[in-house]
Design an enzyme around this catalytic site. Structure first.
Site, PDB file in Angstrom:
ATOM      1  N   LYS A   8     -30.188   6.974-120.295  1.00  0.00           N
ATOM      2  CA  LYS A   8     -31.298   6.739-119.356  1.00  0.00           C
ATOM      3  C   LYS A   8     -31.198   5.334-118.768  1.00  0.00           C
ATOM      4  CE  LYS A   8     -32.412   9.951-118.694  1.00  0.00           C
ATOM      5  NZ  LYS A   8     -32.023  11.187-119.246  1.00  0.00           N
TER       6      LYS A   8
ATOM      7  N   TRP B 134     -23.555  14.842 -99.690  1.00  0.00           N
ATOM      8  CA  TRP B 134     -23.056  13.968-100.764  1.00  0.00           C
ATOM      9  C   TRP B 134     -21.545  13.965-100.612  1.00  0.00           C
ATOM     10  CZ3 TRP B 134     -20.078  14.138-105.291  1.00  0.00           C
ATOM     11  CH2 TRP B 134     -20.337  13.140-106.237  1.00  0.00           C
TER      12      TRP B 134
ATOM     13  N   LYS C  36     -28.777  15.172-108.769  1.00  0.00           N
ATOM     14  CA  LYS C  36     -29.585  15.882-109.764  1.00  0.00           C
ATOM     15  C   LYS C  36     -28.800  17.027-110.379  1.00  0.00           C
ATOM     16  CE  LYS C  36     -33.283  16.784-112.073  1.00  0.00           C
ATOM     17  NZ  LYS C  36     -33.517  15.896-113.232  1.00  0.00           N
TER      18      LYS C  36
ATOM     19  N   ASN D   9     -22.413  23.427 -98.131  1.00  0.00           N
ATOM     20  CA  ASN D   9     -22.480  22.838 -99.459  1.00  0.00           C
ATOM     21  C   ASN D   9     -21.324  23.435-100.242  1.00  0.00           C
ATOM     22  OD1 ASN D   9     -23.074  22.075-102.055  1.00  0.00           O
ATOM     23  ND2 ASN D   9     -25.038  23.136-102.190  1.00  0.00           N
ATOM     24  N   GLY D  10     -20.354  22.620-100.617  1.00  0.00           N
ATOM     25  CA  GLY D  10     -19.216  23.172-101.347  1.00  0.00           C
ATOM     26  C   GLY D  10     -17.940  22.419-101.021  1.00  0.00           C
TER      27      GLY D  10
ATOM     28  N   GLU E 114     -29.275   9.167-125.886  1.00  0.00           N
ATOM     29  CA  GLU E 114     -30.073   9.544-124.722  1.00  0.00           C
ATOM     30  C   GLU E 114     -30.757   8.305-124.123  1.00  0.00           C
ATOM     31  OE1 GLU E 114     -30.189  11.921-122.790  1.00  0.00           O
ATOM     32  OE2 GLU E 114     -32.127  11.789-121.787  1.00  0.00           O
TER      33      GLU E 114
ATOM     34  N   GLU F 122     -28.259   5.050-116.285  1.00  0.00           N
ATOM     35  CA  GLU F 122     -28.465   5.820-115.066  1.00  0.00           C
ATOM     36  C   GLU F 122     -29.360   5.110-114.074  1.00  0.00           C
ATOM     37  OE1 GLU F 122     -30.043   9.626-116.816  1.00  0.00           O
ATOM     38  OE2 GLU F 122     -28.850  10.447-115.188  1.00  0.00           O
TER      39      GLU F 122
ATOM     40  N   HIS G 102     -17.537  -1.169-137.139  1.00  0.00           N
ATOM     41  CA  HIS G 102     -16.116  -0.876-136.924  1.00  0.00           C
ATOM     42  C   HIS G 102     -15.672  -1.237-135.507  1.00  0.00           C
ATOM     43  CE1 HIS G 102     -15.919   1.036-140.814  1.00  0.00           C
ATOM     44  NE2 HIS G 102     -17.051   1.664-140.516  1.00  0.00           N
TER      45      HIS G 102
ATOM     46  N   CYS H 240     -24.857  18.749-101.993  1.00  0.00           N
ATOM     47  CA  CYS H 240     -25.563  18.676-100.710  1.00  0.00           C
ATOM     48  C   CYS H 240     -26.760  19.614-100.710  1.00  0.00           C
ATOM     49  CB  CYS H 240     -24.630  19.102 -99.600  1.00  0.00           C
ATOM     50  SG  CYS H 240     -23.005  18.347 -99.668  1.00  0.00           S
TER      51      CYS H 240
ATOM     52  N   ARG I  36     -31.497  15.939-104.938  1.00  0.00           N
ATOM     53  CA  ARG I  36     -30.179  16.455-105.332  1.00  0.00           C
ATOM     54  C   ARG I  36     -29.094  15.387-105.208  1.00  0.00           C
ATOM     55  NH1 ARG I  36     -29.887  22.280-104.783  1.00  0.00           N
ATOM     56  NH2 ARG I  36     -27.757  22.159-104.034  1.00  0.00           N
TER      57      ARG I  36
HETATM   58  C1  AGP Z   1     -29.725  13.403-116.848  1.00  0.00           C
HETATM   59  O1  AGP Z   1     -30.552  12.304-116.842  1.00  0.00           O
HETATM   60  C2  AGP Z   1     -28.590  13.312-115.953  1.00  0.00           C
HETATM   61  N1  AGP Z   1     -28.988  13.137-114.608  1.00  0.00           N
HETATM   62  C3  AGP Z   1     -27.432  14.249-116.153  1.00  0.00           C
HETATM   63  O2  AGP Z   1     -26.725  13.782-117.251  1.00  0.00           O
HETATM   64  C4  AGP Z   1     -27.743  15.743-116.375  1.00  0.00           C
HETATM   65  O3  AGP Z   1     -28.367  15.934-117.592  1.00  0.00           O
HETATM   66  C5  AGP Z   1     -26.443  16.535-116.315  1.00  0.00           C
HETATM   67  O4  AGP Z   1     -25.878  16.392-115.039  1.00  0.00           O
HETATM   68  C6  AGP Z   1     -26.615  18.000-116.645  1.00  0.00           C
HETATM   69  O5  AGP Z   1     -27.467  18.637-115.759  1.00  0.00           O
HETATM   70  P1  AGP Z   1     -28.036  20.070-116.063  1.00  0.00           P
HETATM   71  O6  AGP Z   1     -28.887  19.977-117.260  1.00  0.00           O
HETATM   72  O7  AGP Z   1     -28.793  20.438-114.824  1.00  0.00           O
HETATM   73  O8  AGP Z   1     -26.855  20.976-116.281  1.00  0.00           O
END
Ligand code: AGP
Length: 626
Positions: free
Chosen positions: A503, A87, A621, A113-114, A499, A506, A522, A14, A39
């Site tokens: 991407k 969130w 985020k 937040n928590g 990676e 996501e 395999h 949050c 976030r």
């Molecule tokens: C990256 O595209 C993602 N949103 C996610 O995997 C991110 O890298 C992960 O949550 C780790 O975040 P950080 O680097 O802020 O610790």
């Protein structure tokens, strides 16, 4: 080694903002919420307080834009307020569960937040004494605890009431509270979830992170674990320890971002902007890093004899940062001859590690606030290991709790999908590996210099890839009717494939599986049927021929092959349906350059599927829950 605060169990993603002062509160609160949108959240709300203490609350499920619409009828004269993006964890996203939450009397309003882990016991206790609840959230109990404490042992002091409420709670929190009993005051508390404060001639501010304050001031106070703070309209901020003794010198730091760095500029979305910013970010990171004795990493501050004695490294991270860790291991093992274990933090925290006096833990976290990664660092600290952080966020928890830090200086990354922080973290990992290699005598200074000079070419190589965005736009057509896709690569390119697949998943919600190319036969090869998109990362490298064999295997089964290859690679060109070309680069460096194509590819696929590339569904985020 710095003393560590108690381990946080987790927190929401949050966002909190608060203001009290001379100006109207609502414009800052809404702007602040907009800057914290990245976030991740599902509902938003605001509590405004008039000079006479009258509270006005507006909250709803959905976006900040919807909240702003609802607020348009308000007089806007209030100069104190708190606001929140939620969130959902406890209770579905709904108007009723959105923050703020009030006590029974309606005199105390709280944003949080928590996670309050013992909220059910506390709720039962409060219900037993006549309190009634309007939401399914854990947060609402805080307002009722404050109400109880205020009329009882706190004897009418808001900060004492919040402090007493916090003393009853288990879990993690950043809290901001206003009360009609003390018009103009905001009381904040922190345990486990970040909160920063700022004071100007115009008033006092609170926010979950510095992006919400970066166009207000460059100097912020970091509320530390267990602390509380009282904000007043004059701008005065008093920080307290948990026992309510005053903190004489609160922890402060300077934000080194200019406010425009967190705005979209002329780009269609933040992801496009951040992809484009990669060359400049890496130039900034590399500048001045070569000194007379090798790589200069000022923030590490570990004695050189200790660095030279390191004989085992645990690299811990999550998500994209974990992918950085996989390549960091390659660099460190190759150049510094130090055995490394790379683990995603959520697994690491429940495994046993071998720790000696010479063990180093490297955490990699863009935000510096990822709960699992912080828990790993705390665990390793408690076991006696030194911890260093590679992070993008100045003053983040990871930076403050570590023995050393490498700031990647990529500037604020707003899009949820990490792009510029990924490549900058890779460069930082390479710098760290060179630093270690020189320190322990594995690499002579001359070779360190050669590698550093090679690295100086990275920004230009990325610019070339950026100029070929059209290749990704065209290749995105391969995914038009796809339900799933495969990403293949060998050696360092296996991580680029991982990676790239992350991407795509996501931001386009299209399934993508990454596999080491040689392992594909395999199992995953069973997925391949005519038209099935397979991205093969096959730049010039010692394993190129092997990867081409795998490319042939999927091609023979009718796959639609999107090949990432080096300029002029005719063999690959003949086999591929779509080509993403990269300039020649040393093998170790190729992941830093090649991934830029896959970032752009994912973005084009997501746009074609009508997705919001900056704010993908369900993602946050900074993942501050375990
Ligand atoms: C990256 O595209 C993602 N949103 C996610 O995997 C991110 O890298 C992960 O949550 C780790 O975040 P950080 O680097 O802020 O610790």
């Amino acid at each position: 080694m710095r003393a560590l605060a108690g381990a946080a169990k987790g927190a929401r993603m949050c966002g909190i903002v608060g203001y009290t002062g001379k100006r109207q509160a609502l414009p800052f609160l809404l702007d602040g919420l907009r800057t914290l949108e990245y976030r991740g959240y599902d509902s938003a709300g605001v509590e405004l307080e008039a000079d006479d203490g009258e509270l006005a609350e507006v909250k709803c499920r959905g976006r900040v834009a919807a909240l702003a619409e609802l607020c348009s009828g308000l007089p806007g004269t209030q100069t104190t307020g708190i606001a929140h993006t939620r969130w959902a964890t406890h209770g579905e996203p709904s108007d009723a569960n959105a923050h703020p939450h009030r006590d029974c009397s309606g005199r105390f309003a709280v944003v949080h937040n928590g996670i309050i882990e013992n909220y059910q016991e506390l709720k039962a206790e409060l219900e037993g004494t006549g309190h009634s609840f309007k939401s399914e959230t854990d947060t609402e109990i805080i307002a009722h605890l404050v109400e109880e404490a205020f009329r009882g042992p706190a004897k009418g002091s808001l900060e004492t009431a919040v402090g007493l409420a916090a003393a009853r709670m288990q879990g993690s929190w950043a809290i901001a509270c206003v009360s009609s009993e003390e018009p103009g005051a905001i009381v904040c508390a922190r345990k486990g979830s970040p909160l920063v404060l700022a004071s100007t001639d115009e008033g006092a501010y609170a926010a979950s992170d510095v992006t919400a304050l970066s166009n207000i001031t460059s100097r912020v106070i970091n509320l530390e674990e267990g602390q509380l703070a009282r904000l007043e309209p004059s701008g005065k901020i008093t920080v307290y320890n948990a026992d309510l003794s005053v903190v004489a010198e609160p922890d402060g730091f300077t934000i080194d971002w200019d406010a425009s760095a967190a705005t979209i500029g002329g780009y269609p979305d933040f992801m496009a902007k951040e992809i484009a910013e990669q060359p400049a970010a890496i130039e900034r990171l590399l500048e001045g890093r070569l000194g007379p004795d090798g790589i200069v990493l000022d923030g590490l501050s570990l004695p050189l004899d200790e660095v030279a004695a390191i004989d085992r490294i645990y690299i811990v991270a999550c998500g994209t940062s974990w992918h950085v860790g996989l390549l960091a291991r390659t660099y460190i093992e190759r150049w510094a001859n130090i055995p490394c274990v790379v683990e995603c933090a959520s697994e690491f925290n429940y495994e046993e590690q071998l720790v000696s006096d010479h063990t180093l833990c490297v955490i990699i976290t863009q935000s510096g606030e990822t709960a699992d990664t912080l828990a790993s660092a705390r665990k390793m600290h408690a076991r006696g290991a030194k911890v260093i952080a590679i992070t993008n966020v100045l003053g983040s928890t990871a930076a403050r709790e570590s023995d050393g830090v490498i700031y990647v200086q990529a500037g604020p990354e707003i899009a949820v999908a990490s792009t510029k922080a990924y490549t900058a973290q890779l460069v930082a990992a390479a710098l760290l590996a060179l630093f270690l290699a020189k320190a322990n005598g594995s690499m002579p200074l001359r070779v360190v210099r050669d590698h550093y000079r090679e690295m100086l070419r990275i920004p230009e190589l990325i610019r070339i890839v950026l100029s070929r965005a059209w290749q990704d736009e065209v290749a995105a057509r391969a995914f038009t009717d796809a339900q799933s896709s495969l990403f293949l690569g060998r050696g360092v390119s296996a991580t680029t494939a991982r990676e790239g697949a992350l991407k795509l998943k996501e931001i386009s919600y299209l399934h993508a599986e990454a596999y080491p190319a040689g392992e594909m036969k395999h199992g995953p090869i069973a997925l391949v049927e005519p038209g099935y998109p397979v991205v093969v990362v096959v730049p010039e490298s010692p394993v190129r021929d092997k990867t081409i064999s795998n490319l042939r295997e999927v091609d023979a089964r009718g796959a639609c092959v999107i090949a990432l290859a080096t300029n002029g690679d005719v063999r690959v060109a003949q086999l591929a349906d779509y080509l993403l070309l990269v300039p020649p680069a040393p093998e170790w460096m190729s992941p830093i350059v090649d991934v830029v194509h896959l970032q752009m590819l994912a973005r084009y696929v997501a746009l074609a599927r009508g997705c919001d590339v900056d704010k993908p569904r369900n993602l946050a985020k900074s993942v501050t829950v375990e």
